[in-house]
Design an enzyme around this catalytic site. Structure first.
Site, PDB file in Angstrom:
ATOM      1  N   ASP A  76      23.610  -0.272 -22.680  1.00 16.37           N
ATOM      2  CA  ASP A  76      23.449   0.704 -23.585  1.00 16.37           C
ATOM      3  C   ASP A  76      24.182   2.355 -23.174  1.00 16.37           C
ATOM      4  O   ASP A  76      24.121   3.633 -23.684  1.00 16.37           O
ATOM      5  CB  ASP A  76      21.671   1.772 -23.358  1.00 16.37           C
ATOM      6  N   GLU A  81      33.266   5.873 -23.596  1.00 15.91           N
ATOM      7  CA  GLU A  81      32.741   5.466 -25.303  1.00 15.91           C
ATOM      8  C   GLU A  81      33.565   6.679 -25.847  1.00 15.91           C
ATOM      9  O   GLU A  81      33.180   7.855 -25.220  1.00 15.91           O
ATOM     10  CB  GLU A  81      30.992   5.868 -25.011  1.00 15.91           C
ATOM     11  N   HIS A 100      23.412   4.234 -26.032  1.00 21.34           N
ATOM     12  CA  HIS A 100      22.878   5.185 -25.381  1.00 21.34           C
ATOM     13  C   HIS A 100      22.204   6.534 -26.365  1.00 21.34           C
ATOM     14  O   HIS A 100      21.718   7.888 -25.365  1.00 21.34           O
ATOM     15  CB  HIS A 100      24.128   6.136 -24.332  1.00 21.34           C
ATOM     16  N   ALA A 103      16.597   6.183 -26.334  1.00 18.39           N
ATOM     17  CA  ALA A 103      15.065   7.379 -25.931  1.00 18.39           C
ATOM     18  C   ALA A 103      14.766   8.390 -27.055  1.00 18.39           C
ATOM     19  O   ALA A 103      13.932   9.053 -26.783  1.00 18.39           O
ATOM     20  CB  ALA A 103      15.166   7.233 -25.022  1.00 18.39           C
TER      21      ALA A 103
END
Length: 141
Positions: A76, A81, A100, A103
């Site tokens: 995640d 990135e 990421h 959630a």
């Protein structure tokens, strides 16, 4: 008292079918999941990094997956990135990559915003922040 066996990392990794990572990114945790540790893992283990990029040595992970020692990985967070072109883990069908945001639901965002507000208000009132990483953190004068 709680029926929990405390074991060192090598022993946990050697017995785990799934290894999930939930650590802060610190100088001590950077590269913690590395080639040496992965060699100690049980054949067929699956790894989930729900923490931060850089904790897992991605090149070592790619090698362990390509060799078949590890069965799969879900990440995640990555060290870089977005990942660079030709990213080895991105070419493996035993890997799941997410940006990421696992959630990031409306409810979770509202809860995070409320938590941040509660922390700010407490500090402005001269009280400890309820969710401070360092529980004794207070507003400096």
């Amino acid at each position: 008292q709680m029926g929990v066996d405390l074991r060192d990392l090598d022993a946990v990794v050697a017995d785990a079918d799934f290894l999930t990572i939930h650590l802060p990114k610190t100088p001590e945790t950077m590269g913690l999941i590395n080639a040496d540790l992965l060699k100690k893992a049980k054949r067929g283990v699956r790894i989930v990094n729900a923490a931060r990029g850089g904790i897992v040595d991605e090149a070592a992970l790619a090698d362990a997956l390509a060799s078949g020692h590890l069965a799969g990985a879900a990440l995640d967070a990555l060290a870089d990135e977005p990942p660079p072109p030709g990213f080895a883990l991105g070419r493996l069908d035993t890997v799941v990559l997410t940006p990421h945001t696992g959630a990031h639901t409306d409810r979770a965002a509202q809860a995070m915003a409320r938590g941040a507000l509660d922390n700010c208000l407490a500090v402005l009132r001269g009280l400890p922040a309820p969710n401070a990483v360092v529980p004794t953190a207070t507003r400096s004068s």
